[in-house]
Scaffold this motif. Structure first.
Motif, PDB file in Angstrom:
ATOM      1  N   ALA A 111       0.827  -1.209   0.000  1.00  0.00           N
ATOM      2  CA  ALA A 111       0.000   0.000   0.000  1.00  0.00           C
ATOM      3  C   ALA A 111       0.860   1.258   0.000  1.00  0.00           C
ATOM      4  O   ALA A 111       0.535   2.236  -0.686  1.00  0.00           O
ATOM      5  CB  ALA A 111      -0.924   0.004   1.209  1.00  0.00           C
ATOM      6  N   LEU A 112       1.938   1.250   0.756  1.00  0.00           N
ATOM      7  CA  LEU A 112       2.778   2.439   0.881  1.00  0.00           C
ATOM      8  C   LEU A 112       3.748   2.601  -0.285  1.00  0.00           C
ATOM      9  O   LEU A 112       4.375   3.649  -0.418  1.00  0.00           O
ATOM     10  CB  LEU A 112       3.523   2.405   2.205  1.00  0.00           C
ATOM     11  CG  LEU A 112       2.606   2.461   3.439  1.00  0.00           C
ATOM     12  CD1 LEU A 112       3.408   2.279   4.714  1.00  0.00           C
ATOM     13  CD2 LEU A 112       1.793   3.741   3.463  1.00  0.00           C
ATOM     14  N   ALA A 113       3.854   1.593  -1.139  1.00  0.00           N
ATOM     15  CA  ALA A 113       4.751   1.672  -2.296  1.00  0.00           C
ATOM     16  C   ALA A 113       4.256   2.690  -3.313  1.00  0.00           C
ATOM     17  O   ALA A 113       4.964   3.023  -4.251  1.00  0.00           O
ATOM     18  CB  ALA A 113       4.900   0.304  -2.944  1.00  0.00           C
ATOM     19  N   GLY A 114       3.013   3.155  -3.143  1.00  0.00           N
ATOM     20  CA  GLY A 114       2.506   4.204  -4.017  1.00  0.00           C
ATOM     21  C   GLY A 114       1.622   3.721  -5.135  1.00  0.00           C
ATOM     22  O   GLY A 114       0.801   4.471  -5.635  1.00  0.00           O
ATOM     23  N   GLU A 115       1.774   2.470  -5.563  1.00  0.00           N
ATOM     24  CA  GLU A 115       0.964   1.956  -6.659  1.00  0.00           C
ATOM     25  C   GLU A 115      -0.467   1.688  -6.218  1.00  0.00           C
ATOM     26  O   GLU A 115      -1.349   1.532  -7.029  1.00  0.00           O
ATOM     27  CB  GLU A 115       1.555   0.643  -7.185  1.00  0.00           C
ATOM     28  CG  GLU A 115       2.897   0.790  -7.815  1.00  0.00           C
ATOM     29  CD  GLU A 115       3.436  -0.551  -8.278  1.00  0.00           C
ATOM     30  OE1 GLU A 115       2.668  -1.513  -8.386  1.00  0.00           O
ATOM     31  OE2 GLU A 115       4.637  -0.620  -8.533  1.00  0.00           O
ATOM     32  N   GLN A 116      -0.696   1.615  -4.938  1.00  0.00           N
ATOM     33  CA  GLN A 116      -1.988   1.186  -4.416  1.00  0.00           C
ATOM     34  C   GLN A 116      -2.799   2.334  -3.818  1.00  0.00           C
ATOM     35  O   GLN A 116      -3.775   2.092  -3.143  1.00  0.00           O
ATOM     36  CB  GLN A 116      -1.776   0.118  -3.334  1.00  0.00           C
ATOM     37  CG  GLN A 116      -1.164  -1.157  -3.859  1.00  0.00           C
ATOM     38  CD  GLN A 116      -2.146  -1.955  -4.673  1.00  0.00           C
ATOM     39  OE1 GLN A 116      -3.257  -2.198  -4.262  1.00  0.00           O
ATOM     40  NE2 GLN A 116      -1.749  -2.362  -5.865  1.00  0.00           N
ATOM     41  N   SER A 117      -2.395   3.578  -4.020  1.00  0.00           N
ATOM     42  CA  SER A 117      -3.121   4.670  -3.380  1.00  0.00           C
ATOM     43  C   SER A 117      -4.428   4.972  -4.110  1.00  0.00           C
ATOM     44  O   SER A 117      -4.584   4.710  -5.286  1.00  0.00           O
ATOM     45  CB  SER A 117      -2.251   5.920  -3.311  1.00  0.00           C
ATOM     46  OG  SER A 117      -1.922   6.356  -4.599  1.00  0.00           O
ATOM     47  N   GLY A 118      -5.347   5.508  -3.352  1.00  0.00           N
ATOM     48  CA  GLY A 118      -6.645   5.906  -3.894  1.00  0.00           C
ATOM     49  C   GLY A 118      -6.972   7.293  -3.386  1.00  0.00           C
ATOM     50  O   GLY A 118      -6.151   7.951  -2.751  1.00  0.00           O
ATOM     51  N   SER A 119      -8.175   7.758  -3.637  1.00  0.00           N
ATOM     52  CA  SER A 119      -8.553   9.103  -3.226  1.00  0.00           C
ATOM     53  C   SER A 119      -8.582   9.251  -1.711  1.00  0.00           C
ATOM     54  O   SER A 119      -8.464  10.360  -1.203  1.00  0.00           O
ATOM     55  CB  SER A 119      -9.923   9.458  -3.814  1.00  0.00           C
ATOM     56  OG  SER A 119     -10.899   8.541  -3.342  1.00  0.00           O
ATOM     57  N   SER A 120      -8.710   8.154  -0.981  1.00  0.00           N
ATOM     58  CA  SER A 120      -8.757   8.231   0.479  1.00  0.00           C
ATOM     59  C   SER A 120      -7.402   7.907   1.110  1.00  0.00           C
ATOM     60  O   SER A 120      -7.327   7.559   2.274  1.00  0.00           O
ATOM     61  CB  SER A 120      -9.838   7.290   1.009  1.00  0.00           C
ATOM     62  OG  SER A 120      -9.585   5.975   0.582  1.00  0.00           O
ATOM     63  N   GLY A 121      -6.331   8.017   0.351  1.00  0.00           N
ATOM     64  CA  GLY A 121      -4.999   7.755   0.877  1.00  0.00           C
ATOM     65  C   GLY A 121      -4.528   6.355   0.550  1.00  0.00           C
ATOM     66  O   GLY A 121      -5.107   5.666  -0.285  1.00  0.00           O
ATOM     67  N   PRO A 122      -3.453   5.917   1.238  1.00  0.00           N
ATOM     68  CA  PRO A 122      -2.914   4.588   0.954  1.00  0.00           C
ATOM     69  C   PRO A 122      -3.954   3.494   1.188  1.00  0.00           C
ATOM     70  O   PRO A 122      -4.758   3.563   2.105  1.00  0.00           O
ATOM     71  CB  PRO A 122      -1.759   4.434   1.939  1.00  0.00           C
ATOM     72  CG  PRO A 122      -1.469   5.789   2.446  1.00  0.00           C
ATOM     73  CD  PRO A 122      -2.725   6.589   2.304  1.00  0.00           C
TER      74      PRO A 122
END
Length: 190
Positions: free
Chosen positions: A165-176
């Motif tokens: 999640a924190l790798a950046g590929e998994q972020s969405g409008s509500s954050g990681p």
């Protein structure tokens, strides 16, 4: 009826995991409504260990068998149910523990498959959502398995999810968060 061997998650691709999930036939415990017969004198500990009369159940096939007749009741209690009897069982946290993770794809096309301590396979998605609770020991992720039954995601598997999640590929409008099977799951507790 013998239980099938527990699959090795590391050796399976996601298509094989989905096929195994579809082939798994569980008893129709939601349709069985026998009278309550008492206490099974069984407990599922926070770490996923099953106990009977205070002693751990050492045979994995017995645990797998009991897990197939486990049901969550409308009052949030847990029972082991057959067509002719229903027995209470104590569950300290969640009845299952997600012990391994397989990740395929990237971004919104990611699919997260989990193996439970019972050998069951579950792919996170709309039918099997991930949720996060804040606990005294930090975030506690849970995966919906079936019929109100959840798996606590083991701490090492949670670290894999957090890293993803924190790798950046998994972020969405509500954050990681995490994408799996077309659904997004925020990493923070709701």
């Amino acid at each position: 009826m013998p239980m099938e061997p527990i699959p090795d998650l590391a050796m399976l691709d996601l298509a094989s995991i989905v096929k195994l999930m579809e082939e798994r036939r569980l008893p129709p415990v939601d349709r069985w409504n026998p009278s309550h017969c008492g206490d099974a004198e069984m407990r599922i500990a926070r770490d996923g260990t099953w106990y009977h009369q205070g002693s751990p159940i050492g045979r994995p096939t017995m645990v797998r068998l009991f897990s197939t007749v486990l049901r969550r009741e409308p009052d949030s209690g847990f029972v082991l149910v057959t067509p002719v009897e229903k027995l209470s069982i104590e569950v300290e946290d969640a009845p299952f523990l997600a012990t391994a993770l397989k990740v395929e794809g990237k971004g919104r096309a990611t699919r997260l498959a989990f193996q439970l301590n019972t050998g069951d396979l579950v792919t996170a998605g709309a039918e099997h959502p991930l949720r996060f609770e804040e606990g005294e020991d930090g975030p506690r992720p849970y995966l919906h398995v079936r019929g109100g039954l959840e798996a606590l995601v083991a701490r090492p598997v949670y670290y894999e999810l957090a890293e993803l999640a924190l790798a950046g590929e998994q972020s969405g409008s509500s954050g990681p968060g995490l994408w799996s099977d077309g659904a997004f799951f925020p990493l923070a507790a709701a």
